[in-house]
Design an enzyme around this catalytic site. Sequence first.
Site, mmCIF file in Angstrom:
data_model
loop_
_atom_site.group_PDB
_atom_site.id
_atom_site.type_symbol
_atom_site.label_atom_id
_atom_site.label_comp_id
_atom_site.label_asym_id
_atom_site.label_seq_id
_atom_site.Cartn_x
_atom_site.Cartn_y
_atom_site.Cartn_z
ATOM 1 N N ASN A 79 0.808 -1.224 0.000
ATOM 2 C CA ASN A 79 0.000 0.000 0.000
ATOM 3 C C ASN A 79 0.844 1.279 0.000
ATOM 4 O O ASN A 79 0.317 2.367 0.221
ATOM 5 C CB ASN A 79 -0.955 0.002 1.195
ATOM 6 C CG ASN A 79 -1.783 -1.261 1.239
ATOM 7 O OD1 ASN A 79 -1.499 -2.164 2.015
ATOM 8 N ND2 ASN A 79 -2.766 -1.350 0.344
ATOM 9 N N ILE A 87 1.012 6.943 -0.272
ATOM 10 C CA ILE A 87 0.333 6.001 0.617
ATOM 11 C C ILE A 87 -1.117 5.821 0.200
ATOM 12 O O ILE A 87 -1.804 6.795 -0.106
ATOM 13 C CB ILE A 87 0.361 6.520 2.076
ATOM 14 C CG1 ILE A 87 1.800 6.770 2.527
ATOM 15 C CG2 ILE A 87 -0.332 5.544 3.019
ATOM 16 C CD1 ILE A 87 1.917 7.681 3.725
ATOM 17 N N CYS A 88 -1.567 4.568 0.194
ATOM 18 C CA CYS A 88 -2.987 4.311 -0.041
ATOM 19 C C CYS A 88 -3.611 3.878 1.274
ATOM 20 O O CYS A 88 -3.406 2.747 1.723
ATOM 21 C CB CYS A 88 -3.157 3.219 -1.097
ATOM 22 S SG CYS A 88 -4.882 2.853 -1.448
ATOM 23 N N LEU A 89 -4.297 4.798 1.922
ATOM 24 C CA LEU A 89 -4.908 4.495 3.218
ATOM 25 C C LEU A 89 -6.201 5.299 3.338
ATOM 26 O O LEU A 89 -6.200 6.514 3.150
ATOM 27 C CB LEU A 89 -3.928 4.856 4.349
ATOM 28 C CG LEU A 89 -4.392 4.572 5.765
ATOM 29 C CD1 LEU A 89 -4.613 3.077 5.986
ATOM 30 C CD2 LEU A 89 -3.374 5.084 6.780
#
Lengths: 191, 133
Positions: A79, A87-89
């Site tokens: 991620n 960042i993939c959050l």
Amino acid sequence: MTLDAGRINKELKEISKDVASGVEVQLRGSGLNKLVGYVPGPKDTPYEGGRYEVDINLDEQYPFVPPKMRFVTKVWHPNISSANGAICLDVLKDQWSPALTIKTALLSLQALLSSPQPDDPQDAVVAKQYLDDRKLFERTARHWTEAFAIPKNEDEVCMRIMEMGFSKEAAQKALKEANGDENIALEKLLG
Amino acid sequence: MAFSIRICKWHGVAAWTWDAGDDVCGICRSPFDGCPPDGKYPGDDSPVIWGVCEHAFHIQCINKWLASSSEQRCPMCRRAWEYKSGLEGDQPGQDEEDRREGSDAMEEQGEGDQEDEYVTDEEGGDAMDTPVH
């Protein structure tokens, strides 16, 4: 709309008081909108022992929009982009709430390091490796941790010697001659 | 000519506080008894509002959040946000503006009247500041 300095200052104070969480935040310069965070790599993960630097940018609309965060320290994680640290959050995107803080966001990053979400990847190559060959993924992640995230021991030794009043050049030279042994290097310098 | 006044003694006769079940607003992190960042005066000018989920915020803070977010959710529990009725009314923004207009009218009335001086100083005062004649 201007930056909510009151809230940001309160957040910074709260983080500096809380040593137990392990996350740190510092100002990058004189402004309150550019910060740098540090997240310790979680135990029992390939990231253990690492110290991850996170670039934090606060928009004027903060806390009504999430803080912009990006890993500066290179990290191998489904991620997190292995190229630029993006960042993939969800909590840094549509699941953000103004009741969350910089500290909770950094703790979420730490939780993300513990539990990768390969179905919602930021780095497709890493995610594919995570799903196809977990052993290789863990070896690669560990290698990146050791190469980029773990503070170098020799740097620490050099710093300790410098703190005693020696120049960086002298400390490095003595350490080299002593094959990295701190005590022998010190004896050389003091002798 | 300038006067300076030294206060030697004072007696508090009343105090107020918002009974919000928490000390600070979860959005701006300022005390409920204080002002949100863009508020000028505490108290009736920075009122506290509750959702049906029982979470409380400064009215300015929750309104700003609801205006900036596509989903109308409580910042604390993510339940769909609904103002708790029977407190400040269902249209708090409107309510606030009414009050402000009311105080403007009061200022005009009090113009030239020496005894009303303290009312005209309070730009954002409301009905509670109305002097008793």
